[in-house]
Write a protein that holds these residues in place. Structure first.
Motif, PDB file in Angstrom:
ATOM      1  N   ARG A  41     -28.924 -46.405  27.993  1.00 61.60           N
ATOM      2  CA  ARG A  41     -28.330 -45.813  26.788  1.00 61.60           C
ATOM      3  C   ARG A  41     -28.549 -46.721  25.577  1.00 61.60           C
ATOM      4  NH1 ARG A  41     -24.051 -42.231  26.486  1.00 61.60           N
ATOM      5  NH2 ARG A  41     -23.777 -40.886  28.286  1.00 61.60           N
ATOM      6  N   ASP A  42     -28.345 -48.019  25.773  1.00 65.89           N
ATOM      7  CA  ASP A  42     -28.497 -48.965  24.674  1.00 65.89           C
ATOM      8  C   ASP A  42     -29.948 -49.140  24.247  1.00 65.89           C
ATOM      9  OD1 ASP A  42     -25.779 -49.405  24.648  1.00 65.89           O
ATOM     10  OD2 ASP A  42     -25.866 -51.270  25.804  1.00 65.89           O
ATOM     11  N   HIS A  43     -30.900 -48.838  25.142  1.00 71.91           N
ATOM     12  CA  HIS A  43     -32.319 -49.047  24.855  1.00 71.91           C
ATOM     13  C   HIS A  43     -33.103 -47.731  24.857  1.00 71.91           C
ATOM     14  CE1 HIS A  43     -30.951 -53.044  26.157  1.00 71.91           C
ATOM     15  NE2 HIS A  43     -31.953 -53.528  25.441  1.00 71.91           N
ATOM     16  N   MET A  44     -32.404 -46.610  24.633  1.00 69.52           N
ATOM     17  CA  MET A  44     -33.077 -45.316  24.711  1.00 69.52           C
ATOM     18  C   MET A  44     -34.152 -45.155  23.640  1.00 69.52           C
ATOM     19  SD  MET A  44     -33.244 -42.664  26.636  1.00 69.52           S
ATOM     20  CE  MET A  44     -31.684 -42.430  27.505  1.00 69.52           C
ATOM     21  N   HIS A  45     -33.926 -45.686  22.445  1.00 66.35           N
ATOM     22  CA  HIS A  45     -34.965 -45.595  21.411  1.00 66.35           C
ATOM     23  C   HIS A  45     -36.243 -46.303  21.873  1.00 66.35           C
ATOM     24  CE1 HIS A  45     -32.732 -43.582  18.268  1.00 66.35           C
ATOM     25  NE2 HIS A  45     -31.731 -44.445  18.377  1.00 66.35           N
ATOM     26  N   GLU A  46     -36.079 -47.455  22.507  1.00 65.03           N
ATOM     27  CA  GLU A  46     -37.215 -48.208  23.021  1.00 65.03           C
ATOM     28  C   GLU A  46     -37.960 -47.409  24.090  1.00 65.03           C
ATOM     29  OE1 GLU A  46     -37.851 -52.516  25.308  1.00 65.03           O
ATOM     30  OE2 GLU A  46     -35.908 -52.004  24.411  1.00 65.03           O
ATOM     31  N   ALA A  47     -37.191 -46.796  24.997  1.00 66.93           N
ATOM     32  CA  ALA A  47     -37.811 -45.997  26.052  1.00 66.93           C
ATOM     33  C   ALA A  47     -38.529 -44.779  25.477  1.00 66.93           C
ATOM     34  CB  ALA A  47     -36.751 -45.565  27.064  1.00 66.93           C
ATOM     35  N   LEU A  48     -37.904 -44.127  24.519  1.00 69.16           N
ATOM     36  CA  LEU A  48     -38.510 -42.915  23.965  1.00 69.16           C
ATOM     37  C   LEU A  48     -39.738 -43.214  23.107  1.00 69.16           C
ATOM     38  CD1 LEU A  48     -35.407 -40.704  23.154  1.00 69.16           C
ATOM     39  CD2 LEU A  48     -36.980 -40.571  25.107  1.00 69.16           C
ATOM     40  N   THR A  49     -39.845 -44.420  22.588  1.00 67.37           N
ATOM     41  CA  THR A  49     -41.080 -44.810  21.909  1.00 67.37           C
ATOM     42  C   THR A  49     -42.243 -44.776  22.897  1.00 67.37           C
ATOM     43  OG1 THR A  49     -39.919 -46.168  20.283  1.00 67.37           O
ATOM     44  CG2 THR A  49     -42.250 -46.655  20.650  1.00 67.37           C
ATOM     45  N   ILE A  50     -41.998 -45.274  24.114  1.00 62.46           N
ATOM     46  CA  ILE A  50     -43.013 -45.216  25.163  1.00 62.46           C
ATOM     47  C   ILE A  50     -43.321 -43.766  25.509  1.00 62.46           C
ATOM     48  CG2 ILE A  50     -43.487 -45.789  27.583  1.00 62.46           C
ATOM     49  CD1 ILE A  50     -41.682 -48.270  27.167  1.00 62.46           C
ATOM     50  N   TYR A  51     -42.298 -42.943  25.620  1.00 61.01           N
ATOM     51  CA  TYR A  51     -42.471 -41.506  25.888  1.00 61.01           C
ATOM     52  C   TYR A  51     -43.391 -40.859  24.855  1.00 61.01           C
ATOM     53  CZ  TYR A  51     -40.803 -36.669  25.002  1.00 61.01           C
ATOM     54  OH  TYR A  51     -40.702 -35.323  24.719  1.00 61.01           O
ATOM     55  N   GLY A  52     -43.149 -41.140  23.577  1.00 64.92           N
ATOM     56  CA  GLY A  52     -43.961 -40.548  22.523  1.00 64.92           C
ATOM     57  C   GLY A  52     -45.406 -40.990  22.574  1.00 64.92           C
ATOM     58  N   LEU A  53     -45.623 -42.274  22.813  1.00 66.28           N
ATOM     59  CA  LEU A  53     -46.988 -42.795  22.895  1.00 66.28           C
ATOM     60  C   LEU A  53     -47.724 -42.234  24.101  1.00 66.28           C
ATOM     61  CD1 LEU A  53     -46.284 -46.514  21.947  1.00 66.28           C
ATOM     62  CD2 LEU A  53     -47.522 -44.844  20.559  1.00 66.28           C
ATOM     63  N   ALA A  54     -47.036 -42.153  25.237  1.00 63.32           N
ATOM     64  CA  ALA A  54     -47.682 -41.674  26.461  1.00 63.32           C
ATOM     65  C   ALA A  54     -48.001 -40.185  26.394  1.00 63.32           C
ATOM     66  CB  ALA A  54     -46.791 -41.966  27.661  1.00 63.32           C
ATOM     67  N   MET A  55     -47.143 -39.412  25.730  1.00 62.78           N
ATOM     68  CA  MET A  55     -47.322 -37.963  25.678  1.00 62.78           C
ATOM     69  C   MET A  55     -48.079 -37.498  24.438  1.00 62.78           C
ATOM     70  SD  MET A  55     -46.032 -36.561  28.414  1.00 62.78           S
ATOM     71  CE  MET A  55     -45.618 -34.861  28.001  1.00 62.78           C
ATOM     72  N   GLY A  56     -48.300 -38.403  23.489  1.00 64.84           N
ATOM     73  CA  GLY A  56     -48.998 -38.006  22.269  1.00 64.84           C
ATOM     74  C   GLY A  56     -48.142 -37.210  21.308  1.00 64.84           C
ATOM     75  N   TYR A  57     -46.825 -37.416  21.349  1.00 63.02           N
ATOM     76  CA  TYR A  57     -45.916 -36.704  20.458  1.00 63.02           C
ATOM     77  C   TYR A  57     -45.701 -37.510  19.173  1.00 63.02           C
ATOM     78  CZ  TYR A  57     -44.580 -33.620  24.336  1.00 63.02           C
ATOM     79  OH  TYR A  57     -44.587 -32.719  25.360  1.00 63.02           O
ATOM     80  N   ASP A  58     -45.461 -36.807  18.074  1.00 60.29           N
ATOM     81  CA  ASP A  58     -45.216 -37.509  16.823  1.00 60.29           C
ATOM     82  C   ASP A  58     -43.760 -37.964  16.750  1.00 60.29           C
ATOM     83  OD1 ASP A  58     -43.618 -35.337  15.915  1.00 60.29           O
ATOM     84  OD2 ASP A  58     -45.344 -34.386  14.950  1.00 60.29           O
ATOM     85  N   ALA A  59     -43.461 -38.728  15.712  1.00 64.10           N
ATOM     86  CA  ALA A  59     -42.147 -39.362  15.602  1.00 64.10           C
ATOM     87  C   ALA A  59     -41.017 -38.349  15.529  1.00 64.10           C
ATOM     88  CB  ALA A  59     -42.118 -40.281  14.378  1.00 64.10           C
ATOM     89  N   ALA A  60     -41.267 -37.188  14.912  1.00 65.66           N
ATOM     90  CA  ALA A  60     -40.216 -36.176  14.783  1.00 65.66           C
ATOM     91  C   ALA A  60     -39.819 -35.622  16.148  1.00 65.66           C
ATOM     92  CB  ALA A  60     -40.682 -35.053  13.862  1.00 65.66           C
ATOM     93  N   VAL A  61     -40.798 -35.399  17.003  1.00 68.81           N
ATOM     94  CA  VAL A  61     -40.508 -34.898  18.348  1.00 68.81           C
ATOM     95  C   VAL A  61     -39.719 -35.941  19.128  1.00 68.81           C
ATOM     96  CG1 VAL A  61     -41.532 -34.199  20.541  1.00 68.81           C
ATOM     97  CG2 VAL A  61     -42.499 -33.368  18.386  1.00 68.81           C
TER      98      VAL A  61
END
Length: 200
Positions: A19-39
């Motif tokens: 929970r405390d590091h979810m932004h960090e984890a979701l940055t990896i999610y975005g890079l791996a999936m090719g999603y932009d910052a808004a998604v």
């Protein structure tokens, strides 16, 4: 804890830590999936809600950074999480509609959804994806694990098939994503068909 290579480790993540590091984890999610910052930003609230679901479990892959003092000595480079699939969840209901009645009855009840499983692009092709997957579903009290992945010849798709996942539906379009997805399922515990480490 699973050691992968010198300076790398995979561990189960305490829910408060994620929970405390979810932004960090979701940055990896975005890079791996090719999603932009808004998604990625729009995913945050849902991901936090997921941590409250029954059977929630998360794992993370860390590499040593060589830093010290006030700097982190290791960095999150991959993560995965999932939970018990239940009616009324968005993914469950989407998948239920995509499957024929017999397949849904066989696979959905009591299954574990591998909701997210991502490795930072700079750390892919080192076997981390496979080790995260195995750590996530190890010793689960569920009969099966289900997931969805882009329906294309990707490293992730080959990884899942090599680890015993089978096609439940192909070419399915989830709302809000133009890409076709495959819905895959595997009986637990996993029974890999490829004895060699997958590049993921």
């Amino acid at each position: 804890m699973t050691d992968t290579r010198p300076g790398t480790r995979i561990i189960e993540l305490p829910t408060p830590w994620l929970r405390d590091h979810m932004h960090e984890a979701l940055t990896i999610y975005g890079l791996a999936m090719g999603y932009d910052a808004a998604v990625v930003a729009g995913r945050y609230g849902y991901a936090i809600q997921h941590t409250d679901r029954p059977g929630f479990r998360a794992v993370g892959a860390f590499v040593e950074t060589g830093a010290g003092g006030d700097e982190p000595a290791e960095q999150l480079v991959g993560f995965g999480y999932g939970y018990l699939i239940e009616p009324g969840q968005w993914w469950h209901d989407q998948v239920r509609a995509a499957l024929d009645r017999r397949t849904a009855k066989k696979w959905l009840p009591g299954a574990f959804e591998v909701c997210e499983l991502h490795v930072h692009p700079e750390h892919q092709s080192r076997g981390l994806g496979r080790q995260l997957l195995h750590a996530l579903v190890a010793d689960l009290p569920h009969p099966a694990a289900l997931l969805s992945t882009p329906d294309a010849d990707t490293k992730a798709f080959r990884l899942y098939h090599a680890d015993g996942f089978v096609d439940l539906a192909r070419g399915y379009h989830f709302p809000g994503d133009p890409r076709p997805f495959a819905i895959l399922g595997a009986q637990l515990p996993l029974h890999p068909t490829d004895p060699q480490p997958a590049n993921s």
